[in-house]
Design an enzyme around this catalytic site. Structure first.
Site, PDB file in Angstrom:
ATOM      1  N   HIS A  82       0.965  -1.314  -0.377  1.00  0.00           N
ATOM      2  CA  HIS A  82       0.044  -0.032   0.257  1.00  0.00           C
ATOM      3  C   HIS A  82       0.882   1.193  -0.058  1.00  0.00           C
ATOM      4  CE1 HIS A  82      -4.261   1.289   0.672  1.00  0.00           C
ATOM      5  NE2 HIS A  82      -3.582   2.886   1.395  1.00  0.00           N
ATOM      6  N   ASP A 161     -14.208   3.024   6.684  1.00  0.00           N
ATOM      7  CA  ASP A 161     -12.961   3.438   6.132  1.00  0.00           C
ATOM      8  C   ASP A 161     -13.842   4.123   4.490  1.00  0.00           C
ATOM      9  OD1 ASP A 161     -10.220   4.417   5.658  1.00  0.00           O
ATOM     10  OD2 ASP A 161     -10.393   3.684   3.779  1.00  0.00           O
ATOM     11  N   ARG A 168     -13.386  12.764   6.075  1.00  0.00           N
ATOM     12  CA  ARG A 168     -11.991  13.981   5.602  1.00  0.00           C
ATOM     13  C   ARG A 168     -11.446  13.953   5.111  1.00  0.00           C
ATOM     14  NH1 ARG A 168      -8.525   8.521   6.778  1.00  0.00           N
ATOM     15  NH2 ARG A 168      -6.299  10.324   6.886  1.00  0.00           N
ATOM     16  N   SER A 183      -6.559   3.406   8.772  1.00  0.00           N
ATOM     17  CA  SER A 183      -7.412   3.586   7.274  1.00  0.00           C
ATOM     18  C   SER A 183      -6.999   2.318   6.312  1.00  0.00           C
ATOM     19  CB  SER A 183      -7.546   5.072   6.652  1.00  0.00           C
ATOM     20  OG  SER A 183      -7.855   4.893   5.922  1.00  0.00           O
ATOM     21  N   LYS A 187      -7.681  -1.474   6.065  1.00  0.00           N
ATOM     22  CA  LYS A 187      -8.174  -2.268   4.607  1.00  0.00           C
ATOM     23  C   LYS A 187      -7.153  -3.497   4.590  1.00  0.00           C
ATOM     24  CE  LYS A 187      -8.020   1.884   3.456  1.00  0.00           C
ATOM     25  NZ  LYS A 187      -7.876   3.468   2.250  1.00  0.00           N
TER      26      LYS A 187
HETATM   27  N1  URA Z   1      -4.374   6.464   2.247  1.00  0.00           N
HETATM   28  C1  URA Z   1      -5.572   6.218   2.734  1.00  0.00           C
HETATM   29  O1  URA Z   1      -5.545   4.530   2.410  1.00  0.00           O
HETATM   30  N2  URA Z   1      -6.348   6.146   3.989  1.00  0.00           N
HETATM   31  C2  URA Z   1      -6.040   7.074   3.873  1.00  0.00           C
HETATM   32  O2  URA Z   1      -6.025   8.014   5.070  1.00  0.00           O
HETATM   33  C3  URA Z   1      -4.648   8.495   3.188  1.00  0.00           C
HETATM   34  C4  URA Z   1      -3.485   7.676   2.247  1.00  0.00           C
END
Ligand code: URA
Length: 433
Positions: A82, A161, A168, A183, A187
């Protein structure tokens, strides 16, 4: 329990209990807690922060807010990657085929771009016919068949999320360490990862502007991973300059095609080799990062990664020939920005490049606004390179005449040429395990 009391508690800098955090996430997903209370709470977290225990609980509560993927049928150790978001960051599209060609399966859920940062799902959508939405069964079958699939986050995976990130984005609460950490990690955990490799970006084009903040974010995510039994490795990488030369969806896919055929820009290759090698280490496929990089380089030299990319496109219904022929849709409304003098190109501001690409049509201004996949910016010259007077520095691709004119205004202040070669900081700052 009342949400008002929990907002006040966080506003006054107190810690929330596990029960209270679970109450907030459950209530928000079910619609019992309205957006205005959740916004106030997110702002309180932004200013007051959270302890590691609170952040880990928030991560778990979010991961448990919807479905969880069971990847055990794929077999082997499953590793996910990620990025915290950047400009020109097409790393997943390169790393996926390279890592899969080295024998570690990649079953990845990715996001769309938001704000000035791009998203893998938009980039893939620029390939005609490419299906970013597969059923869970199709997704797993494809990974078993060719070792690689990338899809949009499925319907009910981490709904907390989905809701909170959109909130946000419009309430000035994105750049909060506990909110980003929970966040990202929720995931990865819901998507079934046993090993997690994180690209934590810092600099003008990233959400974390300083390396110190990025280090705290990385350490928080690594500690959450550890607390939840997932091996987590974070690579801190510099996002003061866009990654590679292309920013914009079709343009980036074409750059990926070049890179997979051995013609990738140095900065992009460096970041991809580092992240990919750590994925191979986390997947128990190589003993160390050096061996991982060797395997990844070989996957490019042998053509295995390029062939894997084409097979991946075909399996997901995309037109691989359009990528081979470079016939992806790119807007005819394009213009070069020329250098007024000869000299060394000075550093760009990555965030401004991202905003320029967005203005030209490549990004969304709100969650649901349409984008033009054939627009963006090509950095014909990158910081530190020599340019002759009259040569192009940038090429702008706008969705129409008006967008191109708007982009032109922004682009004028973006580039400068000087007599001294600028000192460029190292691209990879640190690896945190
Ligand atoms: N990437 C994400 O998945 N979440 C965030 O809050 C910021 C960047």
């Amino acid at each position: 329990m009342r949400m008002t009391d929990l907002i006040v508690k966080k506003r006054d800098g107190e810690s929330l209990s596990k029960k209270e955090i679970r109450f907030i996430i459950k209530g928000y997903v079910q619609g019992d807690i309205p957006d205005y209370q959740m916004s106030a709470w997110a702002m309180a977290v932004y200013f007051r922060g959270m302890s590691l225990e609170e952040t880990a609980e928030l991560t778990l509560a979010m991961a448990n807010s919807g479905d969880q993927l069971d990847l055990s049928t794929i077999g082997g150790r499953f590793v996910d990657k990620h990025s915290t978001g950047g400009v020109g960051d097409k790393a997943t599209l390169l790393i996926g085929p390279m890592v899969a060609a080295c024998g570690v399966p990649v079953a990845k859920m990715s996001g769309r771009g938001l704000g000035h940062t791009g998203g893998t799902i938009d980039k893939l959508s620029s390939i005609p016919g490419f299906r970013v939405e597969l059923t869970q069964e199709e997704f797993l079958t494809q990974v078993k068949k060719i070792g690689l699939s990338v899809i949009a986050q499925t319907g009910n995976l981490v709904p907390a999320d989905k809701k909170l990130y959109a909130l946000r984005d419009v309430t000035g609460t994105v750049s909060s360490i506990p909110l980003i950490a929970s966040s990202v990690m929720s995931k990865k955990i819901a998507a079934g990862a046993q090993g997690i490799v994180l690209d934590v970006k810092y600099g003008s084009g990233a959400f974390m502007k300083t390396v110190e903040d990025a280090r705290i974010l990385a350490r928080t995510m690594v500690d959450i991973g550890k607390a939840l039994g997932r091996q987590t490795i974070a690579v801190l990488s510099n996002m003061n300059q866009p990654l590679g030369r292309a920013v914009g969806n079709s343009l980036e896919v074409l750059e990926v095609a070049d890179a997979l055929q051995g013609k990738g820009p140095d900065d992009l290759m460096k970041v991809c080799l580092e992240l990919g090698a750590w994925m191979l280490v986390a997947g128990d496929s190589v003993p160390n990062v050096g061996a991982g990089k060797k395997c990844l380089l070989h996957s490019i030299e042998s053509g295995a990664a390029w062939n894997k990319f084409l097979a991946f496109i075909t399996e997901q219904g995309g037109d691989a020939q359009a990528v081979i022929d470079r016939s992806l849709k790119v807007t005819p409304w394009n213009l070069p920005i020329l250098a007024h003098q000869s000299g060394y190109v000075q550093p760009f501001d990555a965030q401004k490049v991202g905003i320029l690409a967005m203005t030209l049509g490549a990004g969304r201004t709100t969650k649901d606004s349409p984008i033009d996949l054939g627009t963006g910016v090509l950095l014909v010259k990158k910081a530190g390179e020599w340019v002759e007077a009259g040569e192009p520095l940038l090429q702008l691709y706008g969705s129409d005449k008006e967008k191109l004119a708007e982009g032109l205004l922004l682009a004028k202040d973006l580039v400068s040429v000087g007599n001294e070669a600028p000192e460029l900081p190292s691209l990879i700052e640190e690896v945190i395990q």
